[in-house]
Design a protein around this motif. Sequence first.
Motif, mmCIF file in Angstrom:
data_model
loop_
_atom_site.group_PDB
_atom_site.id
_atom_site.type_symbol
_atom_site.label_atom_id
_atom_site.label_comp_id
_atom_site.label_asym_id
_atom_site.label_seq_id
_atom_site.Cartn_x
_atom_site.Cartn_y
_atom_site.Cartn_z
ATOM 1 N N ILE A 69 0.858 -1.182 0.000
ATOM 2 C CA ILE A 69 0.000 0.000 0.000
ATOM 3 C C ILE A 69 0.893 1.230 0.000
ATOM 4 O O ILE A 69 1.671 1.442 0.937
ATOM 5 C CB ILE A 69 -0.922 0.038 1.240
ATOM 6 C CG1 ILE A 69 -1.679 -1.288 1.405
ATOM 7 C CG2 ILE A 69 -1.903 1.201 1.129
ATOM 8 C CD1 ILE A 69 -2.453 -1.387 2.704
ATOM 9 N N GLN A 70 0.811 2.022 -1.061
ATOM 10 C CA GLN A 70 1.567 3.266 -1.130
ATOM 11 C C GLN A 70 0.699 4.382 -0.535
ATOM 12 O O GLN A 70 -0.301 4.776 -1.119
ATOM 13 C CB GLN A 70 1.931 3.601 -2.574
ATOM 14 C CG GLN A 70 2.728 4.888 -2.724
ATOM 15 C CD GLN A 70 4.080 4.830 -2.030
ATOM 16 O OE1 GLN A 70 4.874 3.935 -2.293
ATOM 17 N NE2 GLN A 70 4.338 5.776 -1.142
ATOM 18 N N PHE A 71 1.076 4.844 0.631
ATOM 19 C CA PHE A 71 0.273 5.856 1.304
ATOM 20 C C PHE A 71 0.549 7.239 0.717
ATOM 21 O O PHE A 71 1.708 7.649 0.592
ATOM 22 C CB PHE A 71 0.554 5.841 2.807
ATOM 23 C CG PHE A 71 -0.120 4.706 3.512
ATOM 24 C CD1 PHE A 71 -1.388 4.857 4.048
ATOM 25 C CD2 PHE A 71 0.498 3.468 3.624
ATOM 26 C CE1 PHE A 71 -2.024 3.812 4.687
ATOM 27 C CE2 PHE A 71 -0.124 2.408 4.258
ATOM 28 C CZ PHE A 71 -1.402 2.582 4.789
ATOM 29 N N THR A 72 -0.532 7.931 0.362
ATOM 30 C CA THR A 72 -0.468 9.276 -0.204
ATOM 31 C C THR A 72 -1.502 10.143 0.508
ATOM 32 O O THR A 72 -2.426 9.613 1.149
ATOM 33 C CB THR A 72 -0.763 9.252 -1.713
ATOM 34 O OG1 THR A 72 -2.050 8.637 -1.929
ATOM 35 C CG2 THR A 72 0.313 8.472 -2.465
ATOM 36 N N PRO A 73 -1.397 11.471 0.399
ATOM 37 C CA PRO A 73 -2.346 12.337 1.101
ATOM 38 C C PRO A 73 -3.807 12.124 0.706
ATOM 39 O O PRO A 73 -4.709 12.376 1.510
ATOM 40 C CB PRO A 73 -1.876 13.751 0.717
ATOM 41 C CG PRO A 73 -0.422 13.595 0.433
ATOM 42 C CD PRO A 73 -0.277 12.236 -0.192
ATOM 43 N N ASP A 74 -4.059 11.658 -0.534
ATOM 44 C CA ASP A 74 -5.443 11.497 -0.986
ATOM 45 C C ASP A 74 -5.975 10.078 -0.806
ATOM 46 O O ASP A 74 -7.084 9.764 -1.243
ATOM 47 C CB ASP A 74 -5.579 11.909 -2.450
ATOM 48 C CG ASP A 74 -4.691 11.080 -3.379
ATOM 49 O OD1 ASP A 74 -3.800 10.378 -2.867
ATOM 50 O OD2 ASP A 74 -4.883 11.161 -4.602
ATOM 51 N N LEU A 75 -5.214 9.195 -0.156
ATOM 52 C CA LEU A 75 -5.663 7.825 0.055
ATOM 53 C C LEU A 75 -6.801 7.799 1.071
ATOM 54 O O LEU A 75 -6.727 8.439 2.121
ATOM 55 C CB LEU A 75 -4.501 6.963 0.561
ATOM 56 C CG LEU A 75 -4.696 5.453 0.469
ATOM 57 C CD1 LEU A 75 -4.580 4.975 -0.972
ATOM 58 C CD2 LEU A 75 -3.645 4.738 1.325
ATOM 59 N N LEU A 76 -7.857 7.046 0.768
ATOM 60 C CA LEU A 76 -9.024 6.955 1.642
ATOM 61 C C LEU A 76 -8.972 5.665 2.457
ATOM 62 O O LEU A 76 -8.351 4.680 2.032
ATOM 63 C CB LEU A 76 -10.312 6.984 0.814
ATOM 64 C CG LEU A 76 -10.556 8.231 -0.032
ATOM 65 C CD1 LEU A 76 -11.800 8.037 -0.893
ATOM 66 C CD2 LEU A 76 -10.695 9.456 0.857
ATOM 67 N N ALA A 107 3.215 -1.227 4.302
ATOM 68 C CA ALA A 107 2.558 0.080 4.380
ATOM 69 C C ALA A 107 3.626 1.140 4.124
ATOM 70 O O ALA A 107 4.288 1.608 5.046
ATOM 71 C CB ALA A 107 1.908 0.269 5.747
ATOM 72 N N ASP A 108 3.796 1.494 2.853
ATOM 73 C CA ASP A 108 4.908 2.348 2.447
ATOM 74 C C ASP A 108 4.614 3.816 2.717
ATOM 75 O O ASP A 108 3.587 4.347 2.284
ATOM 76 C CB ASP A 108 5.193 2.127 0.955
ATOM 77 C CG ASP A 108 6.660 2.320 0.618
ATOM 78 O OD1 ASP A 108 7.456 2.571 1.545
ATOM 79 O OD2 ASP A 108 7.014 2.224 -0.567
ATOM 80 N N GLU A 109 5.540 4.468 3.445
ATOM 81 C CA GLU A 109 5.434 5.887 3.793
ATOM 82 C C GLU A 109 4.101 6.187 4.475
ATOM 83 O O GLU A 109 3.327 7.032 4.051
ATOM 84 C CB GLU A 109 5.629 6.763 2.550
ATOM 85 C CG GLU A 109 7.016 6.634 1.951
ATOM 86 C CD GLU A 109 7.274 7.637 0.833
ATOM 87 O OE1 GLU A 109 8.175 8.477 1.000
ATOM 88 O OE2 GLU A 109 6.578 7.577 -0.199
ATOM 89 N N ILE A 110 3.868 5.485 5.587
ATOM 90 C CA ILE A 110 2.609 5.582 6.305
ATOM 91 C C ILE A 110 2.334 6.991 6.823
ATOM 92 O O ILE A 110 1.194 7.388 7.014
ATOM 93 C CB ILE A 110 2.576 4.556 7.462
ATOM 94 C CG1 ILE A 110 1.171 4.458 8.062
ATOM 95 C CG2 ILE A 110 3.627 4.883 8.515
ATOM 96 C CD1 ILE A 110 1.029 3.376 9.105
ATOM 97 N N ASN A 111 3.388 7.764 7.030
ATOM 98 C CA ASN A 111 3.198 9.118 7.555
ATOM 99 C C ASN A 111 2.813 10.134 6.476
ATOM 100 O O ASN A 111 2.689 11.324 6.764
ATOM 101 C CB ASN A 111 4.450 9.595 8.299
ATOM 102 C CG ASN A 111 5.702 9.574 7.435
ATOM 103 O OD1 ASN A 111 5.820 8.749 6.525
ATOM 104 N ND2 ASN A 111 6.632 10.465 7.722
ATOM 105 N N ARG A 112 2.611 9.684 5.236
ATOM 106 C CA ARG A 112 2.203 10.603 4.172
ATOM 107 C C ARG A 112 0.693 10.664 3.985
ATOM 108 O O ARG A 112 0.199 11.419 3.163
ATOM 109 C CB ARG A 112 2.860 10.215 2.839
ATOM 110 C CG ARG A 112 4.341 10.496 2.809
ATOM 111 C CD ARG A 112 4.867 10.670 1.403
ATOM 112 N NE ARG A 112 6.264 11.068 1.424
ATOM 113 C CZ ARG A 112 6.693 12.309 1.568
ATOM 114 N NH1 ARG A 112 5.808 13.285 1.715
ATOM 115 N NH2 ARG A 112 7.980 12.587 1.588
ATOM 116 N N THR A 113 -0.047 9.846 4.707
ATOM 117 C CA THR A 113 -1.495 9.835 4.561
ATOM 118 C C THR A 113 -2.162 10.419 5.800
ATOM 119 O O THR A 113 -1.530 10.616 6.835
ATOM 120 C CB THR A 113 -1.995 8.403 4.304
ATOM 121 O OG1 THR A 113 -3.306 8.452 3.760
ATOM 122 C CG2 THR A 113 -1.997 7.575 5.572
#
Length: 318
Positions: A69-76, A107-113
Amino acid sequence: MMTEKMHPVIEQVLLNIEKVMIGKRKVAELSLVALLAEGHVLLEDVPGVGKTMMVRALAKSVGANFRRIQFTPDLLPSDVTGVSIYNPKELEFQFRPGPIMGNIILADEINRTSPKTQSALLEGMEESSVTIDGVTHILGKPFFVMATQNPIEYEGTYPLPEAQLDRFLLKMKMGYPAPEDEIEVLTRVQKQVPIEKIESVITLEALTSLQEQVKEVYVDDSIKRYIVELAERTRKHASVYLGVSPRGSIALMKAAQSYAFMYGRDYVLPDDIQYLASAVFVHRIILKSEAKFEGITAEQVVERIVATTPVPVQKVVK
């Protein structure tokens, strides 16, 4: 510790991982400690040091269903857990599972979401289930999450709150490889990608059986008191604002059981506790602002506490 003979199955898995990950034996070992203890790992390091490759190699070695899971700011949250979609032919809602419905999750870059999406993953980590539209869906076994975050870039990130950091059994860093190891990496990837060639060495059923065996590893009362004493000293330390919670004590005991099992023992030693204390405790400690200003780190605090806390002595049976 390394003079002890490792469990043969665990040794097989580690050797398999080392076909891909060169010079990262300790990280691979600690990852297996968390997996066998049914815990999760927070891996904090800069990009490009092999975090994703480590998780993929671990998943392939145990024949697990791997999801990234690539975590991004727009991930729901529904992008993580799944969603119910109405099927007009069947005249009913049908559940479409999300990537959390796997065995080993990166959970890749979890702090980006956003915190809302973070909590969707963390609910699954804690409860081994997710709730969608009022229906609870049980996650498969084994279920292991390795979350990554970049400690350098803070712009546009959402740091995990302390209560959520506490959900991770261990926190680790990969670090840059030694020069000779990096040369070996270049040689291995020159003509092929090593991860594509490794195969599983154990089954998921065997892994689940090992997890159950870990729970049977004996922990003496003196070891339990030792764990609690270490946790208690973090709470009273002059540099610490918030010390290790009882969940942290439980995490250290479970990690020690797993580590002892990996080295073929059915009992925990004080050495196991000392070796694992830093990886289990550092992300559960909040330092006072003046301590941070003085350059004191959580690692230094834990190492000092371990060094100064009396170790349980061997029992003499008469």
